[in-house]
Motif scaffolding. Structure first.
Motif, PDB file in Angstrom:
ATOM      1  N   THR A   7       1.054  -1.495  -0.073  1.00 55.65           N
ATOM      2  CA  THR A   7      -0.134  -0.145  -0.031  1.00 55.65           C
ATOM      3  C   THR A   7       1.211   1.037  -0.360  1.00 55.65           C
TER       4      THR A   7
ATOM      5  N   PRO B 225       0.017   6.025  -0.347  1.00 51.06           N
ATOM      6  CA  PRO B 225      -0.738   6.812  -0.275  1.00 51.06           C
ATOM      7  C   PRO B 225      -0.755   7.290  -1.563  1.00 51.06           C
ATOM      8  N   GLN B 226      -1.742   8.118  -1.549  1.00 51.54           N
ATOM      9  CA  GLN B 226      -2.486   8.458  -2.880  1.00 51.54           C
ATOM     10  C   GLN B 226      -1.509   9.319  -3.642  1.00 51.54           C
TER      11      GLN B 226
ATOM     12  N   GLY C 113       1.642   9.144  -4.035  1.00 49.87           N
ATOM     13  CA  GLY C 113       3.145   8.135  -4.058  1.00 49.87           C
ATOM     14  C   GLY C 113       4.187   9.070  -4.722  1.00 49.87           C
TER      15      GLY C 113
ATOM     16  N   TYR D  54       1.387  -1.899  -6.365  1.00 47.67           N
ATOM     17  CA  TYR D  54       0.845  -1.662  -4.548  1.00 47.67           C
ATOM     18  C   TYR D  54      -0.526  -1.562  -5.507  1.00 47.67           C
TER      19      TYR D  54
ATOM     20  N   ALA E 137      -4.410  -0.564  -5.718  1.00 49.27           N
ATOM     21  CA  ALA E 137      -4.784   0.888  -6.334  1.00 49.27           C
ATOM     22  C   ALA E 137      -5.331   1.448  -5.006  1.00 49.27           C
ATOM     23  N   PRO E 138      -5.294   2.962  -5.366  1.00 51.52           N
ATOM     24  CA  PRO E 138      -5.446   3.872  -4.596  1.00 51.52           C
ATOM     25  C   PRO E 138      -7.152   4.355  -4.681  1.00 51.52           C
ATOM     26  N   GLU E 139      -7.900   3.776  -6.011  1.00 49.34           N
ATOM     27  CA  GLU E 139      -9.009   4.034  -5.991  1.00 49.34           C
ATOM     28  C   GLU E 139     -10.001   2.561  -6.010  1.00 49.34           C
TER      29      GLU E 139
ATOM     30  N   PRO F 160      -9.379  -0.979  -3.174  1.00 51.21           N
ATOM     31  CA  PRO F 160      -8.486  -1.409  -2.548  1.00 51.21           C
ATOM     32  C   PRO F 160      -8.927  -3.165  -3.169  1.00 51.21           C
TER      33      PRO F 160
ATOM     34  N   GLN G  56      -4.816  -4.155  -7.686  1.00 50.89           N
ATOM     35  CA  GLN G  56      -3.634  -3.848  -7.266  1.00 50.89           C
ATOM     36  C   GLN G  56      -3.181  -2.345  -8.635  1.00 50.89           C
TER      37      GLN G  56
ATOM     38  N   TRP H 161       2.812   1.164 -10.559  1.00 49.23           N
ATOM     39  CA  TRP H 161       3.440   2.739 -10.699  1.00 49.23           C
ATOM     40  C   TRP H 161       4.581   1.899 -10.821  1.00 49.23           C
TER      41      TRP H 161
ATOM     42  N   TRP I 153       1.010   6.763 -12.100  1.00 51.87           N
ATOM     43  CA  TRP I 153       0.218   5.398 -11.881  1.00 51.87           C
ATOM     44  C   TRP I 153       0.230   4.829 -13.460  1.00 51.87           C
TER      45      TRP I 153
END
Length: 231
Positions: A2, A4-5, A7, A16, A18-20, A22, A25, A28, A33
């Protein structure tokens, strides 16, 4: 993993969360992204190993076997070449030995023949000298060291033709069982009308024996000595 948004730029490239989303993946690339996503791996998940196709496996096995057979063939060829060369050398040595043996045998035979020829030549020369010496004394040779002579005057008694002979041998061993002597009585035109023979007593070298042979047909004019041998 994980992050942060957005990155930070210091995060290395990789998969990693995906921020949008969970449960997914996203890739990155180390700066931002990308659009590439994939489901979040399950606990204990082992990425599948790419299996080699059966055809490739068979090809590899065949290639390995072929290589091994090629190595064996080369080794066998070298071994056969060594054996063949050894056998050829052995044959050559055997042929050379046989040729040498044959040549030695030939030379030995030639030497023996030469010695025998020389010995025979000496015997022939001695025999010729003996015959000449005996003929000088009015002896007639019958070969093999045997000689005879005719006595000129002989009383035939009641027979028309008779002949008295004296015989001898010059052989070193004499004639232990005497000499056999045979005469053929013939007419003037060569027709045989009878024979007579005599066997002498044992004779040593140089001994002589005298005897008379008769024409019992009472029609012969001449005689011919037909046989004389040492018994």
């Amino acid at each position: 993993m994980t992050m942060p948004q957005g990155g930070p730029p210091s995060v290395p490239a990789g998969w990693y969360i995906a921020p949008e989303h969970p449960g997914m993946q996203r890739w990155w690339d180390g700066t931002t992204w990308t659009e590439h996503t994939r489901p979040l791996p399950q606990p204990g998940f082992i990425p599948p190993v790419k299996k080699r196709s059966a055809r490739k496996t068979v090809a590899i096995v065949i290639g390995s076997v072929a290589g091994a057979m090629l190595v064996m063939a080369i080794g066998l060829g070298i071994l056969l070449s060594i054996v063949s060369t050894s056998q050829a050398n052995q044959r050559a040595e055997a042929q050379a030995a046989a040729s040498a043996k044959a040549e030695a045998g030939k030379k030995f035979a030639e030497a023996v023949d030469s010695s025998a020829a020389k010995a025979q030549a000496k015997l022939d020369q001695a025999m010729a000298e003996e015959v000449r010496a005996m003929e000088a004394k009015d002896w007639t040779s019958m070969g093999n060291h045997l000689y005879y002579a005719e006595v000129d005057e002989v009383a035939c008694g009641t027979y028309h033709q008779c002949a008295e002979f004296v015989v001898t041998t010059q052989h070193v061993n004499g004639c232990p069982n005497g000499i056999y002597f045979q005469v053929s009585f013939q007419t003037s035109d060569g027709l045989s009308v009878g024979t007579d023979s005599q066997i002498t007593a044992p004779l040593k070298q140089g001994d002589q024996a005298t005897f008379t042979l008769y024409d019992r047909s009472d029609s012969a004019d001449v005689f011919e000595v037909v046989k004389m041998n040492c018994r």
